[in-house]
Design a protein around this motif. Structure first.
Motif, mmCIF file in Angstrom:
data_model
loop_
_atom_site.group_PDB
_atom_site.id
_atom_site.type_symbol
_atom_site.label_atom_id
_atom_site.label_comp_id
_atom_site.label_asym_id
_atom_site.label_seq_id
_atom_site.Cartn_x
_atom_site.Cartn_y
_atom_site.Cartn_z
ATOM 1 N N ASP A 346 39.560 68.719 15.583
ATOM 2 C CA ASP A 346 39.313 69.859 14.628
ATOM 3 C C ASP A 346 37.727 70.610 15.018
ATOM 4 O O ASP A 346 38.239 72.034 15.289
ATOM 5 C CB ASP A 346 39.662 70.770 14.278
ATOM 6 C CG ASP A 346 41.433 70.372 13.997
ATOM 7 O OD1 ASP A 346 42.261 70.461 15.113
ATOM 8 O OD2 ASP A 346 42.200 71.013 13.165
ATOM 9 N N TYR A 347 36.795 69.394 16.070
ATOM 10 C CA TYR A 347 36.141 69.753 16.110
ATOM 11 C C TYR A 347 35.620 71.216 17.036
ATOM 12 O O TYR A 347 35.467 71.243 18.177
ATOM 13 C CB TYR A 347 34.695 68.925 16.206
ATOM 14 C CG TYR A 347 33.485 69.052 17.136
ATOM 15 C CD1 TYR A 347 32.373 69.542 16.643
ATOM 16 C CD2 TYR A 347 33.662 69.237 18.421
ATOM 17 C CE1 TYR A 347 31.301 69.697 17.084
ATOM 18 C CE2 TYR A 347 32.461 69.350 19.322
ATOM 19 C CZ TYR A 347 31.053 69.417 19.152
ATOM 20 O OH TYR A 347 30.147 70.305 19.916
ATOM 21 N N GLN A 348 34.192 72.293 17.145
ATOM 22 C CA GLN A 348 34.089 73.382 17.755
ATOM 23 C C GLN A 348 33.176 72.886 18.590
ATOM 24 O O GLN A 348 32.340 73.581 17.133
ATOM 25 C CB GLN A 348 35.292 74.620 17.585
ATOM 26 C CG GLN A 348 35.548 74.683 19.185
ATOM 27 C CD GLN A 348 36.408 76.158 18.779
ATOM 28 O OE1 GLN A 348 36.105 77.182 18.218
ATOM 29 N NE2 GLN A 348 37.593 76.018 19.716
ATOM 30 N N ASP A 349 32.486 72.822 19.594
ATOM 31 C CA ASP A 349 31.079 73.484 19.813
ATOM 32 C C ASP A 349 30.157 74.361 19.973
ATOM 33 O O ASP A 349 30.799 75.485 20.224
ATOM 34 C CB ASP A 349 30.759 72.407 21.063
ATOM 35 C CG ASP A 349 29.384 72.733 21.559
ATOM 36 O OD1 ASP A 349 28.357 73.164 20.719
ATOM 37 O OD2 ASP A 349 29.099 72.327 23.341
ATOM 38 N N PRO A 482 49.303 70.779 13.931
ATOM 39 C CA PRO A 482 48.055 71.165 14.123
ATOM 40 C C PRO A 482 47.190 72.455 15.296
ATOM 41 O O PRO A 482 45.784 72.185 15.368
ATOM 42 C CB PRO A 482 48.205 69.883 15.252
ATOM 43 C CG PRO A 482 49.633 69.236 14.485
ATOM 44 C CD PRO A 482 50.364 70.859 14.303
ATOM 45 N N ALA A 483 48.327 72.866 16.534
ATOM 46 C CA ALA A 483 47.159 74.295 16.485
ATOM 47 C C ALA A 483 46.870 75.082 15.624
ATOM 48 O O ALA A 483 45.568 75.590 16.433
ATOM 49 C CB ALA A 483 48.060 74.619 17.972
ATOM 50 N N LYS A 484 47.536 75.493 14.940
ATOM 51 C CA LYS A 484 47.105 76.739 14.281
ATOM 52 C C LYS A 484 45.994 76.168 12.647
ATOM 53 O O LYS A 484 45.559 76.714 13.132
ATOM 54 C CB LYS A 484 48.638 77.107 13.889
ATOM 55 C CG LYS A 484 48.137 78.343 13.050
ATOM 56 C CD LYS A 484 49.555 79.095 11.757
ATOM 57 C CE LYS A 484 49.265 79.248 10.031
ATOM 58 N NZ LYS A 484 49.916 79.239 8.982
ATOM 59 N N ARG A 485 46.291 74.908 12.964
ATOM 60 C CA ARG A 485 45.451 74.048 11.980
ATOM 61 C C ARG A 485 43.894 74.636 12.525
ATOM 62 O O ARG A 485 42.977 74.945 11.771
ATOM 63 C CB ARG A 485 45.456 72.987 10.928
ATOM 64 C CG ARG A 485 44.777 72.333 10.575
ATOM 65 C CD ARG A 485 44.941 71.909 10.126
ATOM 66 N NE ARG A 485 44.607 70.997 9.052
ATOM 67 C CZ ARG A 485 43.940 69.497 8.251
ATOM 68 N NH1 ARG A 485 44.044 68.732 9.360
ATOM 69 N NH2 ARG A 485 43.344 68.880 7.483
ATOM 70 N N ALA A 486 43.765 74.097 13.915
ATOM 71 C CA ALA A 486 42.406 73.801 14.766
ATOM 72 C C ALA A 486 41.862 74.967 14.604
ATOM 73 O O ALA A 486 40.761 75.398 14.560
ATOM 74 C CB ALA A 486 43.430 73.592 16.503
ATOM 75 N N GLY A 487 42.560 76.171 15.393
ATOM 76 C CA GLY A 487 42.652 77.563 15.457
ATOM 77 C C GLY A 487 41.797 77.853 14.452
ATOM 78 O O GLY A 487 40.081 78.586 13.800
ATOM 79 N N ILE A 488 41.935 77.786 12.920
ATOM 80 C CA ILE A 488 42.002 78.073 11.634
ATOM 81 C C ILE A 488 40.549 77.424 11.214
ATOM 82 O O ILE A 488 38.924 77.818 10.913
ATOM 83 C CB ILE A 488 42.283 77.599 10.682
ATOM 84 C CG1 ILE A 488 43.775 78.835 10.451
ATOM 85 C CG2 ILE A 488 41.731 77.946 8.635
ATOM 86 C CD1 ILE A 488 44.788 78.540 9.651
ATOM 87 N N ALA A 490 38.689 76.219 14.213
ATOM 88 C CA ALA A 490 36.804 76.803 14.452
ATOM 89 C C ALA A 490 36.706 78.638 14.017
ATOM 90 O O ALA A 490 35.226 78.198 13.918
ATOM 91 C CB ALA A 490 37.940 76.783 15.843
ATOM 92 N N THR A 491 37.530 78.441 13.039
ATOM 93 C CA THR A 491 37.409 80.011 12.828
ATOM 94 C C THR A 491 36.333 79.661 11.092
ATOM 95 O O THR A 491 34.859 79.899 11.401
ATOM 96 C CB THR A 491 37.991 81.010 11.941
ATOM 97 O OG1 THR A 491 39.126 80.647 13.066
ATOM 98 C CG2 THR A 491 37.563 81.829 11.670
ATOM 99 N N ALA A 492 36.590 78.645 10.990
ATOM 100 C CA ALA A 492 35.629 78.170 9.780
ATOM 101 C C ALA A 492 34.329 77.661 9.647
ATOM 102 O O ALA A 492 33.312 78.431 9.418
ATOM 103 C CB ALA A 492 36.200 76.937 8.441
#
Lengths: 537, 319
Positions: A346-349, A482-488, A490-492
């Motif tokens: 869930d890393y985001q650039d 998993p998709a919902k978690r990835a979104g959260i 990313a915000t964190a």
């Protein structure tokens, strides 16, 4: 001790370099053995040099990377994690269900899996393992976090086990893929924690432990009757290598030279300054960024300077990460681009937030009232912008990296005082709060490491009270989807950088070097070396 | 002689007790403790809770009052139980006896080598009549003393192991693996012995009895080896007692460079982890070694020079 070792390493590399040059000038050329036609085949004895004594080879208690390399092959885990995608894949469990609030996990076990003593891997043994790890407490420094809030494991039938927690615990699924939660035979679990550290122990993995001689070596043998394996492996059934010997060789220059002179087949913990010499000698480098929190300066938000968000934001853009990696480290290392390193699930650039811009740093500080004094260092209301940075020498180049950052920050009027501490003193300073910035990183393939690092209920490295971040961190821990978690997540991640609670600099990297005859050692999702598919030509 | 030995024994017991007590005090006064260090997992972010750390501390008895801990440990130590390593629960006596042979092997061969090399150098310098050669030989020891051990070790390993591939670079099995570390560890000691022996040989050779011997027709060889060496060997012999301590200290570096699983490596690891029982075990081991070597040296002295007696309290006049 560590200081002199670092010095020694630099020195060795200088000598290696001169010898390498001598070798080049005498016109010797090495051509790598033709590997294209070679196919994986069984047999062979691999010698692998570790940088430190594992101290404990029990997978549940293994506390260092070197211990994990030696212990990984001894146990199978319920699941595996794809190091490329972060996806959780079947291993001992063929499938699993997670309750909607991520507090209960049901695993369905594969039929026919056994421990090396012949007993079956069943739901009862899963329960026995998790109960044992919980009982270890702080002796399992990773397990204690993975199983935090553990209520019980229910044996539903021989092939079904249900693990429940007191609170939502989404990270547990990834935790079941780690070496720490690998399965040992119930017979071994009856023995004391101390005796398991040194072996003997019986596991479920493709290798068995022949012996562990503390300070010297770990010997593994292939388990001939091993069936199955992770869905991510290139082959199932017994491993290719007959034997693996892990040798403890603490001095990095000696490891490098031993590989070049053929005394070992592969080495861990390659120092950045040794990489060029190794590749020019024809050895192969294998590296992967460690997942988790990158090597970063964690701010102490309780202090007047680092408590000012303007100072923190200025720090984020005043550090030239590319220069750090290019001049002090090597091409195996990457600049940090977020509050998680790029190999974390869930890393985001967020590279834009961290782009090097000293002019912008100056503007931010000017606007906040930090004005340059006569000596170039900024000050505000009589408080000088001189930051105390604490660091421990647990990674050789730490001090060189920070000296470079010190110069970079000087250009925008931020003063830095470096305090090199022993690991014990570093922990004390961190506890007492006598610092502005603390240098460190944290390894974990699951993004829950953000909660470990920043939740005010856990480590709280930056000494913050941020209800918004806290609720994001709690929300990802209870997101089963998993998709919902990835979104959260990313915000964190973005929140940490926008508030500049930490100044990420580079991604800690595990670097290995292999002789040309070694093939297919793979690096798992925690950047641990894995040997099931490895073979020798 | 018997009272002498008895007194030395009492002294030895006192030295052991003092070493034990001081090391305990120092380790206890450090603001950190092994349980915290372990729970932090070497600096990586770990999630061990305070309760779990406290439980760990309790299981090693580290939560008891200082006096009680000191008392219990000292009593156990007197009975030969040095406790268990905090890092992995191995009994300290077991841990040290496992590491000791490796270090004894290394230390003994290094001391022997130091003695041979150092004496040979000093004798050669005293023997030669060429001034420049003497100067050259006598300047070698200062070089040997000033070169850092780890540097010497790394240079040797680069040349003899990686380049010429004569000896293995690491490990502690077999004679071949002993050569490079012994030489590394021996060099500073050899330099010291050479310096001191050369100096005391010079003094001895200037004594009147040397002139007398030469006048009576004794050969240079007989004067140097028969007369002067015996008298000149007291200072270097005293030095050997001190060297035993230096060799143990040098083992920390040499065993790390050459990856030998000896007492030196255990010490380094135990100090980093603040593993109090292991550090104390090492301190006791060091003190015992020191006491024994000085005792041996003191007992050899009168054999070399009858003017030295062990019984210092002998009555001046016998009735």
């Amino acid at each position: 001790m560590t200081g002199s070792r670092h010095q020694a390493s630099l020195l060795t590399s200088a000598v290696v370099l001169s010898l390498t040059l001598a070798a080049c000038s005498s016109g010797s050329s090495t051509s790598p053995a033709g590997g294209a036609s070679a196919k994986p085949h069984a047999g062979g004895h691999l010698t692998f040099a570790l940088g430190s004594d594992p101290i404990c080879v029990d997978p549940h208690q293994a506390a260092t990377n070197d211990a994990v390399y030696a212990a990984r092959g001894l146990v199978d885990s319920l699941t595996d994690q794809d190091s490329a995608t972060g996806r959780i894949a079947p291993w001992l469990a063929t499938s699993w269900e997670v309750s909607p609030d991520a507090s209960a996990f049901t695993f369905h076990l594969r039929d026919g899996a056994t421990f090396s003593d012949g007993t079956p891997v069943d739901a009862q043994s899963v329960k026995a393992n998790f109960d044992a790890v919980v009982k270890l407490g702080a002796k399992s420094i990773f397990g204690s976090g993975y199983l935090s809030g553990y209520r019980s494991t229910e044996v539903i039938d021989a092939h079904t086990a249900k693990v429940t927690f007191d609170h939502p615990n989404a990270q547990f699924l990834q935790a079941t893929s780690t070496t720490t939660l690998g399965l040992l035979a119930p017979a071994s679990l009856k023995r004391s924690a101390e005796s398991l550290c040194a072996g003997p122990l019986t596991g479920s993995g493709p290798f068995t432990l022949d012996s562990y001689t503390p300070g010297r070596s770990v010997e593994l043998s292939r388990r001939a009757n091993y069936t199955g394996g992770s869905a991510l492996w290139r082959h199932t059934g017994p491993a290719y290598l007959d034997k693996i010997t892990f040798k403890v060789v603490p001095e990095s220059g000696v490891r490098t030279g031993s590989l070049e002179s053929g005394q070992v087949d592969a080495i861990a913990g390659v120092a950045p300054q040794d990489e060029a010499g190794l590749t020019s000698q024809g050895e192969k480098l294998l590296s992967r960024s460690n997942p988790g929190v990158p090597v970063a300066l964690s701010v102490n938000a309780g202090r007047p300077q680092s408590g000012d968000i303007a100072v923190r934001r200025a720090l984020e853009v005043a550090v030239d990460r590319k220069e750090v990696v290019d001049t002090v480290l090597s091409s195996s290392y990457h600049p940090a681009t977020s509050s998680l390193s790029s190999t974390t699930d869930d890393y985001q650039d967020n590279a834009k937030l961290l782009a090097y811009d000293p002019a912008a740093a100056g503007r931010i500080l000017d606007a906040a009232g930090w004005r340059a004094g006569p000596d170039g260092t900024r000050a505000k209301n009589g408080v000088k912008l001189d930051l105390k940075v604490i660091l421990a020498p647990n990674f050789g180049p730490n001090q060189s990296v920070l000296e470079l950052i010190q110069q970079q920050l000087k250009k925008v009027g931020i003063g830095v005082t470096l305090k090199v501490l022993t690991i014990a003193d570093y922990q004390l300073a961190q506890k007492s709060g006598d610092y502005d910035l603390a240098w460190g990183n944290g390894t974990r393939a699951d993004p829950d490491i953000l909660r470990t690092a920043f939740s005010s209920k856990l480590l709280n490295l930056s000494r913050i009270q941020d209800p918004r971040l806290e609720s994001l961190l709690d929300a990802q821990a209870s997101a089963a989807d998993p998709a919902k978690r990835a979104g959260i997540v990313a915000t964190a991640q973005r929140r940490v950088l926008e508030q500049a609670y930490q100044i990420p600099v580079f991604e800690m990297t595990s670097v290995f070097a292999l002789s040309t005859k070694v093939h297919d050692i793979t690096l798992g999702s925690s950047s641990q070396a894995q040997f099931h598919d490895a073979w020798l030509s | 002689m018997r009272t002498y030995l008895l007194r030395r024994l009492l002294q030895a017991v006192f030295v052991l007790w003092a070493a034990y007590t001081v090391s305990f005090g120092v380790l206890y006064l450090l603001p950190s403790d092994p349980a915290t260090i372990m729970a932090a997992g070497g600096g990586d972010a770990s999630t061990v809770t305070q309760e779990q750390t406290d439980a760990l501390r309790h299981s090693y008895g580290l939560d008891q009052p200082v006096a009680q801990q000191y008392g219990t440990r000292l009593l156990d130590a007197v009975h030969g139980d040095l406790g268990r390593s905090v890092q992995n629960g191995v009994p300290v006596t077991h841990l040290l006896s496992r590491a000791l042979p490796t270090t004894v092997q290394l230390a003994a061969s290094a001391m022997l080598l130091a003695l041979v090399l150092g004496s040979a150098l000093a004798l050669a310098a005293s023997w030669t009549r060429r001034g420049w050669l003497r100067q050259l030989l006598l300047s070698l020891p200062s070089l040997g003393v000033s070169a850092p051990t780890f540097w010497v070790g790394l240079v040797l390993v680069q040349l003899f192991s990686f380049h010429w591939r004569v000896f293995p670079a690491f490990g502690d099995e077999g004679f071949a693996a002993l050569v490079l570390p012994s030489v590394t560890l021996a060099l500073p000691g050899a330099a010291l012995i050479a310096q001191v022996l050369a100096k005391s040989l010079r003094t001895a050779l200037a004594e009147p009895y040397v002139q007398t011997a030469l006048a009576k027709g004794a050969s240079r060889r007989r004067v140097l080896f028969g007369h002067a060496v015996r008298n000149a060997s007291i200072p270097p012999l005293t030095l050997i007692g001190i060297m035993a301590g230096n060799v143990l200290a040098g083992a920390v570096v040499v065993e790390t460079v050459f990856a030998r699983a000896g007492v030196g490596r255990e010490t380094a690891a135990a100090v980093t982890a603040q593993d109090i029982p292991v550090v104390q075990g090492v301190v006791i081991l060091g003190a015992v070694t020191f006491v024994l070597t000085t005792l041996a040296v003191d007992l050899i002295h009168p054999l070399l020079d009858p003017r030295i007696t062990t019984t210092t309290t002998r009555p001046a006049v016998r009735a």
